[in-house]
Design a protein around this motif. Structure first.
Motif, PDB file in Angstrom:
ATOM      1  N   LEU A 196      69.539  17.580  71.789  1.00  0.00           N
ATOM      2  CA  LEU A 196      68.287  17.454  72.533  1.00  0.00           C
ATOM      3  C   LEU A 196      67.687  18.836  72.800  1.00  0.00           C
ATOM      4  N   VAL A 197      68.521  19.768  73.247  1.00  0.00           N
ATOM      5  CA  VAL A 197      68.039  21.131  73.493  1.00  0.00           C
ATOM      6  C   VAL A 197      67.560  21.755  72.183  1.00  0.00           C
ATOM      7  N   ALA A 198      68.313  21.535  71.102  1.00  0.00           N
ATOM      8  CA  ALA A 198      67.913  22.065  69.785  1.00  0.00           C
ATOM      9  C   ALA A 198      66.579  21.479  69.340  1.00  0.00           C
ATOM     10  N   ALA A 199      66.364  20.187  69.583  1.00  0.00           N
ATOM     11  CA  ALA A 199      65.099  19.552  69.199  1.00  0.00           C
ATOM     12  C   ALA A 199      63.934  20.167  69.969  1.00  0.00           C
ATOM     13  N   LEU A 200      64.118  20.425  71.249  1.00  0.00           N
ATOM     14  CA  LEU A 200      63.055  21.051  72.043  1.00  0.00           C
ATOM     15  C   LEU A 200      62.765  22.469  71.551  1.00  0.00           C
ATOM     16  N   SER A 201      63.815  23.217  71.249  1.00  0.00           N
ATOM     17  CA  SER A 201      63.642  24.586  70.762  1.00  0.00           C
ATOM     18  C   SER A 201      62.925  24.604  69.418  1.00  0.00           C
ATOM     19  N   ALA A 202      63.364  23.763  68.498  1.00  0.00           N
ATOM     20  CA  ALA A 202      62.763  23.735  67.159  1.00  0.00           C
ATOM     21  C   ALA A 202      61.319  23.244  67.208  1.00  0.00           C
ATOM     22  N   CYS A 203      61.041  22.246  68.021  1.00  0.00           N
ATOM     23  CA  CYS A 203      59.679  21.724  68.132  1.00  0.00           C
ATOM     24  C   CYS A 203      58.734  22.791  68.673  1.00  0.00           C
ATOM     25  N   HIS A 204      59.177  23.498  69.702  1.00  0.00           N
ATOM     26  CA  HIS A 204      58.338  24.570  70.268  1.00  0.00           C
ATOM     27  C   HIS A 204      58.085  25.643  69.218  1.00  0.00           C
ATOM     28  N   GLN A 205      59.133  26.042  68.509  1.00  0.00           N
ATOM     29  CA  GLN A 205      58.994  27.074  67.481  1.00  0.00           C
ATOM     30  C   GLN A 205      58.000  26.656  66.406  1.00  0.00           C
ATOM     31  N   LEU A 206      58.103  25.443  65.927  1.00  0.00           N
ATOM     32  CA  LEU A 206      57.201  24.976  64.874  1.00  0.00           C
ATOM     33  C   LEU A 206      55.757  24.911  65.356  1.00  0.00           C
ATOM     34  N   ALA A 207      55.548  24.425  66.573  1.00  0.00           N
ATOM     35  CA  ALA A 207      54.195  24.374  67.130  1.00  0.00           C
ATOM     36  C   ALA A 207      53.653  25.793  67.324  1.00  0.00           C
ATOM     37  N   TYR A 208      54.492  26.690  67.809  1.00  0.00           N
ATOM     38  CA  TYR A 208      54.079  28.071  68.054  1.00  0.00           C
ATOM     39  C   TYR A 208      53.699  28.780  66.758  1.00  0.00           C
ATOM     40  N   LEU A 209      54.531  28.654  65.733  1.00  0.00           N
ATOM     41  CA  LEU A 209      54.231  29.309  64.462  1.00  0.00           C
ATOM     42  C   LEU A 209      52.917  28.795  63.875  1.00  0.00           C
ATOM     43  N   HIS A 210      52.681  27.498  63.995  1.00  0.00           N
ATOM     44  CA  HIS A 210      51.412  26.919  63.525  1.00  0.00           C
ATOM     45  C   HIS A 210      50.226  27.532  64.261  1.00  0.00           C
TER      46      HIS A 210
ATOM     47  N   CYS B 126      50.064  30.372  65.850  1.00  0.00           N
ATOM     48  CA  CYS B 126      49.915  31.788  65.495  1.00  0.00           C
ATOM     49  C   CYS B 126      49.220  31.931  64.149  1.00  0.00           C
ATOM     50  N   ALA B 127      49.636  31.137  63.182  1.00  0.00           N
ATOM     51  CA  ALA B 127      49.014  31.203  61.852  1.00  0.00           C
ATOM     52  C   ALA B 127      47.529  30.894  61.952  1.00  0.00           C
ATOM     53  N   THR B 128      47.180  29.893  62.739  1.00  0.00           N
ATOM     54  CA  THR B 128      45.781  29.500  62.909  1.00  0.00           C
ATOM     55  C   THR B 128      44.983  30.595  63.629  1.00  0.00           C
ATOM     56  N   ALA B 129      45.641  31.295  64.568  1.00  0.00           N
ATOM     57  CA  ALA B 129      44.964  32.331  65.351  1.00  0.00           C
ATOM     58  C   ALA B 129      44.972  33.697  64.666  1.00  0.00           C
ATOM     59  N   GLY B 130      45.598  33.793  63.505  1.00  0.00           N
ATOM     60  CA  GLY B 130      45.634  35.058  62.790  1.00  0.00           C
ATOM     61  C   GLY B 130      46.668  36.041  63.310  1.00  0.00           C
ATOM     62  N   ILE B 131      47.650  35.548  64.044  1.00  0.00           N
ATOM     63  CA  ILE B 131      48.734  36.400  64.540  1.00  0.00           C
ATOM     64  C   ILE B 131      49.912  36.254  63.584  1.00  0.00           C
TER      65      ILE B 131
ATOM     66  N   ASP C 208      47.749  41.021  68.552  1.00  0.00           N
ATOM     67  CA  ASP C 208      47.402  40.883  69.965  1.00  0.00           C
ATOM     68  C   ASP C 208      48.598  40.254  70.695  1.00  0.00           C
ATOM     69  N   ALA C 209      49.406  41.098  71.334  1.00  0.00           N
ATOM     70  CA  ALA C 209      50.620  40.622  72.006  1.00  0.00           C
ATOM     71  C   ALA C 209      50.291  39.673  73.160  1.00  0.00           C
ATOM     72  N   GLU C 210      49.186  39.926  73.847  1.00  0.00           N
ATOM     73  CA  GLU C 210      48.786  39.054  74.954  1.00  0.00           C
ATOM     74  C   GLU C 210      48.460  37.649  74.449  1.00  0.00           C
ATOM     75  N   LYS C 211      47.723  37.570  73.355  1.00  0.00           N
ATOM     76  CA  LYS C 211      47.391  36.269  72.755  1.00  0.00           C
ATOM     77  C   LYS C 211      48.669  35.602  72.231  1.00  0.00           C
ATOM     78  N   ALA C 212      49.546  36.391  71.608  1.00  0.00           N
ATOM     79  CA  ALA C 212      50.811  35.849  71.105  1.00  0.00           C
ATOM     80  C   ALA C 212      51.614  35.233  72.243  1.00  0.00           C
ATOM     81  N   ASN C 213      51.608  35.875  73.393  1.00  0.00           N
ATOM     82  CA  ASN C 213      52.317  35.345  74.549  1.00  0.00           C
ATOM     83  C   ASN C 213      51.646  34.069  75.051  1.00  0.00           C
ATOM     84  N   ALA C 214      50.323  34.080  75.152  1.00  0.00           N
ATOM     85  CA  ALA C 214      49.577  32.920  75.658  1.00  0.00           C
ATOM     86  C   ALA C 214      49.770  31.689  74.772  1.00  0.00           C
ATOM     87  N   LEU C 215      49.969  31.898  73.489  1.00  0.00           N
ATOM     88  CA  LEU C 215      50.130  30.756  72.582  1.00  0.00           C
ATOM     89  C   LEU C 215      51.395  29.950  72.878  1.00  0.00           C
ATOM     90  N   HIS C 216      52.331  30.518  73.602  1.00  0.00           N
ATOM     91  CA  HIS C 216      53.514  29.737  74.006  1.00  0.00           C
ATOM     92  C   HIS C 216      53.099  28.589  74.928  1.00  0.00           C
TER      93      HIS C 216
END
Length: 159
Positions: free
Chosen positions: A62-76, A78-83, A122-130
């Motif tokens: 369950l913890v792994a699923a939450l971690s992986a889901c967040h990572q996949l959403a975050y990477l998407h 970032c890619a969309t935002a040009g980070i 943009d580190a601030e934007k990268a942080n906000a995307l979380h």
């Protein structure tokens, strides 16, 4: 319009040690999770509940699923935002509270993503995307306990 997605997983108990569930101590908690031609995942219960510590338990998954889901959403996002993300790792931790009668539930999960972004990002934007990733993560939106995140953003040095 909402689209429905279905996910099938097979589970086979492999812990019959000869007498089935004739007593609480007579059987193993080993099982295999399988599905769709993917490698099997060897599972068991948490070692606190007579499980095999060398196998994944449902709480860890369950913890792994939450971690992986967040990572996949975050990477998407970032890619969309040009980070440009060049590295991502997480040290996620879940807390489950067990009641005296044996029932229990998760009380929280904290994700600790450490993200490296390309020089000039943009580190601030990268942080906000979380925060945005958390808002769209399918798994986090499905649980009834808090899922928080403590991201660390590192920007690569200019070469």
């Amino acid at each position: 319009m909402a689209r429905e997605h279905r996910y099938g997983v097979g589970l086979t108990w492999t812990g019959n040690e000869g007498s089935g569930t004739s007593s609480y101590r007579a059987y193993g908690r080993a099982h295999l999770l399988s599905g769709g031609g993917k490698p099997d995942i060897p599972g068991s219960s948490d070692p606190h509940f007579r499980g095999d510590p060398s196998r994944w338990n449902p709480e860890e998954l369950l913890v792994a699923a939450l971690s992986a889901c967040h990572q996949l959403a975050y990477l998407h996002l970032c890619a969309t935002a040009g980070i440009v993300v060049t590295a991502y790792e997480d040290a996620a931790e879940g807390v489950m509270m067990e009641e005296p009668g044996g029932a229990g539930q998760f009380s929280s999960v904290v994700l600790r993503p450490k993200v490296t972004v390309a020089a000039g990002a943009d580190a601030e934007k990268a942080n906000a995307l979380h925060h945005e990733a958390h808002a769209v993560c399918f798994i986090a939106r499905s649980v009834n306990f808090p899922v928080t995140h403590e991201p660390v953003i590192e920007v690569e040095e200019v070469a």
